[in-house]
Every structure is written in structure tokens, then in C-alpha cells.
Design a protein around this motif. Structure first.
Motif: not given
Length: 496
Positions: A147-155
């Protein structure tokens, strides 16, 4: 973060200043204590040794020992040496002349790299409180952490910064190529590449990082280092600099209880400038790294320029103009007091502000001992428990009303009395500075009656007396000193 080092150095210099005339033996003895303080703060041994040797060589000169204030001269020499150790001048991002400028983020696992990527992007884009006005695209190259990529999308959503769409199964090098192409086609000014966190002993991941750097040809490769890693942070920086051409360092968790050795050693060991410092978890908690300001905080000289910049960022123009108009009339009710308390909380709280003001180290300790910023919340609860009429007309607060407000806010009548006394002092100060107008009057009020009254309310007369000394801010009425560059323009708010 530098509290322990600051306290140790403060004790050394207090003894020097108290001696009057100094001998070479006095200076060398003090420098031995400085060396111990630096080593206890986790500064690298070679850095601490070179620092002390350089300071000692200058401090034992006849011009220092025979000067009128030799103790102050030694402190100045140490301050200059600290600034030089930290990098002398502040360093901005180099974004080149041909967009898109590529900024590549590297670092160990858990160093705060993804959050720092979003913080820098926000700062560059001007979105949600940022400063610049660049069109920024963020891309996550981290396919290892779940979920690292999803985390950046949320940020990206939180900071109002665009992120590269996620394509399942795509590898870092291919993601970098796609990100560069998208940035060029869509006219982005800056492309932020968030690479996967890695251990510096993991050669496979290091090779992947080098491959991305070869393709992206970034203008900036920033190493994100957790300040809490202490002495090992220097080893991390050395390992990464051997693999890719680092251009700068970002220190995270500068608001933590680390001893500060990483910050003091990083520039000296790697030769790379520290460009940013993370000062909290919020996405706007990122500051440019200013060596002279950090040195001032370490030596208890305060950081007035950062204080003014923080005020400029948090105080809304409309609020400042409204307060200016009320100041012209000498008006100050409990709604105004509540507004001031909220502004102080936005600016980091009383303790953080005290640490930026020269000579206020002891007052900062008093704030912490009195309960820190919980006291501000308690005061806000008391004012909230009052009726709108009581907030507008504090003179209505009789004994019966105070009992009701105390019960409603979960405090005591004594707490309510302290708040009312503080308001009375601030209102009196407001009348005295009625003719000053604008934010200059507000700062004078905070420097004299206001902060003293707040100190009395929070910790009693001793703390109130200490906080009264905030009136010594450079450029404020009665100090006889000049304001730092930009200070005067900030204080003189133009009215509509």
C-alpha cells in the motif's frame, strides 16, 4: 531536539560570562566541556574534535582575552563555528531551467520518506498552505512495501497535489519512465519520485535506485534521514552518497527528543547541505533548514525571524485587519483573547514560541512545568462555557457566573479568576498601546502585559515575570534595536 545540548552549552557559557576577565586556561577548560557536550549529543567524534580545535584556536587569541566582554566573544566564536558546521548558508532546491525538474527521494525504510515527499510537493505547489506556485506531480516507485503507492495517492488528495495513476505489477524503472513522460506531456514543473525504502546493505535495491537515477537524471537527489537514528545517520548518508550523487539531506522528526548529533554531523561528514527539516506529523510541518537560526536556538539566542515567518503563515489578513481596527479603539474582550490563544496554538504553542525568543529558555521550561499547551485548551474551554454576552462584556462575570462557568468547563473558580485577571491585564495593555495600531501594537501587548498575564495565569508570578521579558523582541517599542529584514513590513498591516 537540541534541548540537552543547549542546556549543557548554556551552563558552560554562563560560567564564562560570569568571570569577567578570562585566562587561556579558562577557555581551554570550557572547550573541554563543550567537546564532552557535543559527544554526549551524538556528534561524530572527528566533527567534535575539529570543531573544538577551531574554536579554541580563535578563542585563546589576545583580541578575545583582552576584550571588554571576553565571555561574550567566546560565545560569538562558538556561534559562528556552529553555523559553519551546519552549512553556513541555507540551501534551496535546484529546479533547473527546463521543466519538468525531477526530485528523487531516497532513504532507509521508516525514515518518513513518503510523507516528506508530500510535504515538499505541498510546499512547492502552494496548495493547502504551500508557499510556491509550481505544478507538481508525485509518483511512487515503491513496489515492495504494501500500500505504499496508495499511501502517496491519499497524501496527494490531502495536499491537493496530483499523483501518477497506479498500474499494478509495473516495476520502478518503468514507473519512472511513465512518470517522466506524463510530466512532460501534461506540462508539470516538478516531478517528485518517491523510491522504495531500503537497507543500506541491500545491494539489489541500491542497484535499482541507481538505475532509476540513470533514467530520470534528477536535478535533486534528497536523502531523507530520521534524526532519531543518531550517530548511525552519518553512516547511512555515507553509504548512499557512494551509490548515487546526493545533492542534499532532509532531516525528519526534528521535533523529537533526539540529541541533535545527526544534524550537527551531517554536513561536515557528507559535504551535502541540509535542505529541509521535518518538525511534526502534519503535512505543513516542514521548514527550510537555516543554519544560523538553528545555531541561535542551540545557544539560547532565539529565532525571531522564524517566529515572524510562522506568524505570517498562520495569521489571516482579515483577522489581522479586524484586530487592528479594534486596537485603534482600545477594545479587547474575551472573544479577542480566545482568538489570540487559538493563534498561539496554531503557531506551535507557548513553549515553541518561547524557544524562538531570545532569553526565553527558562520561560519555556516554566511553560512545560505548568502543563504546556494543555493550559491553552483549558482557557479556551473556560471562554467557550461563557455566554456570548459574557464574552463581549467581561465585567458581567460575578461570583455566581464564575461558579457556573467553572462547572461547565470542568475547571475551578480559581482557574476562571486567573483567566479574568489575564484578560484584564491584556485589556489594560491594549489601552496603553491604543495609538500604536496594527500588529506592532499586538506584538507589544504580547511582549509586555499579554505574555506576562498569560504567564501569571499558567504558572504564577515567577513565570509571569519571566514571560514579561518577551518585551525584549528586536524592534519592539522600548528596546532601542532595529528590526530584522522583512519584520517591519510584516508588522505594518495595510488596512482596507
Amino acid at each position: 531536539m537540541f534541548d540537552s545540548l543547549s542546556d549543557r552549552l548554556g551552563g558552560v557559557f554562563d560560567r564564562l560570562r560570569g568571570r569577567g576577565a578570562l585566562t587561556e586556561a579558562d577557555v581551554r577548560g570550557a572547550m573541554r566541556e563543550v567537546r564532552i557536550a557535543l559527544l554526549e549529543a551524538d556528534v561524530a567524534l572527528p566533527v567534535a574534535r575539529d570543531f573544538v580545535e577551531k574554536v579554541t584556536e580563535q578563542a585563546v587569541g589576545q583580541n578575545v582575552l583582552r576584550s571588554v566582554t571576553p565571555g561574550q566573544q567566546v560565545v560569538k566564536i562558538v556561534n559562528d563555528a556552529l553555523v559553519e558546521m551546519l552549512g553556513a548558508d541555507e540551501s534551496e532546491l535546484n529546479l533547473g531551467v527546463t521543466p519538468p525538474a525531477v526530485v528523487m527521494m531516497v532513504g532507509l525504510q521508516g525514515s518518513g520518506k513518503t510523507t516528506t515527499t508530500a510535504k515538499i510537493a505541498k510546499r512547492l505547489s502552494g496548495g493547502a498552505g504551500g508557499r510556491d506556485r509550481k505544478k507538481v506531480l508525485m509518483a511512487s516507485l515503491d513496489v515492495n512495501r504494501p500500500n505504499a503507492q496508495e499511501q502517496l495517492a491519499v497524501l496527494g488528495e490531502q495536499t491537493e497535489v496530483a499523483t501518477l495513476p497506479i498500474v499494478a505489477g509495473q516495476q520502478p524503472v518503468d514507473i519512472a519512465r511513465r512518470a517522466i513522460q506524463a510530466a512532460k506531456l501534461q506540462g508539470y514543473d516538478v516531478l517528485m519520485l518517491d523510491t522504495a525504502g531500503r537497507l543500506h546493505v541491500d545491494q539489489a535495491l541500491m542497484d535499482e535506485m541507481k538505475a532509476v537515477a540513470d533514467i530520470a537524471k534528477p536535478q535533486e537527489i534528497l536523502l531523507v534521514v530520521d534524526s532519531l537514528t543518531g550517530q548511525d545517520a552519518v553512516n547511512v548518508a555515507t553509504s548512499f552518497s557512494e551509490q548515487v550523487p546526493l545533492t542534499g539531506v532532509v532531516l525528519t522528526r526534528m521535533d523529537g527528543d533526539a540529541r541533535g548529533g545527526a544534524a550537527l554531523s551531517m554536513r561536515a561528514v557528507t559535504g551535502k547541505p541540509i535542505k529541509f527539516a521535518g518538525t511534526g506529523e502534519k503535512l505543513d510541518a516542514l521548514e527550510g533548514f537555516h543554519p544560523s537560526r538553528i545555531a541561535g536556538r542551540i545557544l539560547g539566542m532565539g529565532d525571531v525571524v522564524s517566529l515572524v515567518e510562522r506568524a505570517a503563515e498562520t495569521i489571516q489578513q482579515e483577522d489581522a485587519e479586524r484586530m487592528a481596527r479594534r486596537m485603534e479603539k482600545g477594545q479587547f474582550d474575551l472573544n479577542d483573547l480566545r482568538s489570540q490563544l487559538q493563534q498561539m496554538r496554531k503557531m506551535g504553542g507557548v513553549g515553541a514560541l518561547a524557544g524562538m525568543i531570545p532569553g526565553m529558555k527558562k520561560a519555556q521550561a516554566a511553560v512545560d512545568q505548568a502543563g504546556g499547551d494543555k493550559v491553552l485548551l483549558r482557557m479556551d474551554a473556560i471562554i467557550t462555557s461563557m455566554t456570548p454576552k459574557e464574552r463581549a462584556k467581561p465585567e458581567l462575570m460575578n461570583a455566581k457566573r464564575k461558579i457556573r462557568v467553572a462547572k461547565g468547563s470542568g475547571t475551578t473558580v480559581q482557574d476562571v479568576n486567573k483567566l479574568m485577571k489575564m484578560h484584564q491585564e491584556m485589556a489594560t495593555a491594549m489601552k496603553r498601546i491604543k495609538k500604536m495600531g496594527g500588529l506592532k501594537g499586538m506584538m507589544a501587548m504580547l511582549g509586555k502585559g499579554g505574555m506576562g498575564g498569560l504567564g501569571n495565569a499558567m504558572g504564577g508570578p515567577d513565570m509571569g515575570d519571566a514571560m514579561n521579558r518577551m518585551g525584549g523582541l528586536p524592534g519592539l517599542p522600548g528596546t532601542g534595536t532595529k528590526m530584522p529584514p522583512g519584520f517591519q513590513n510584516f508588522m505594518n498591516v495595510k488596512k482596507k
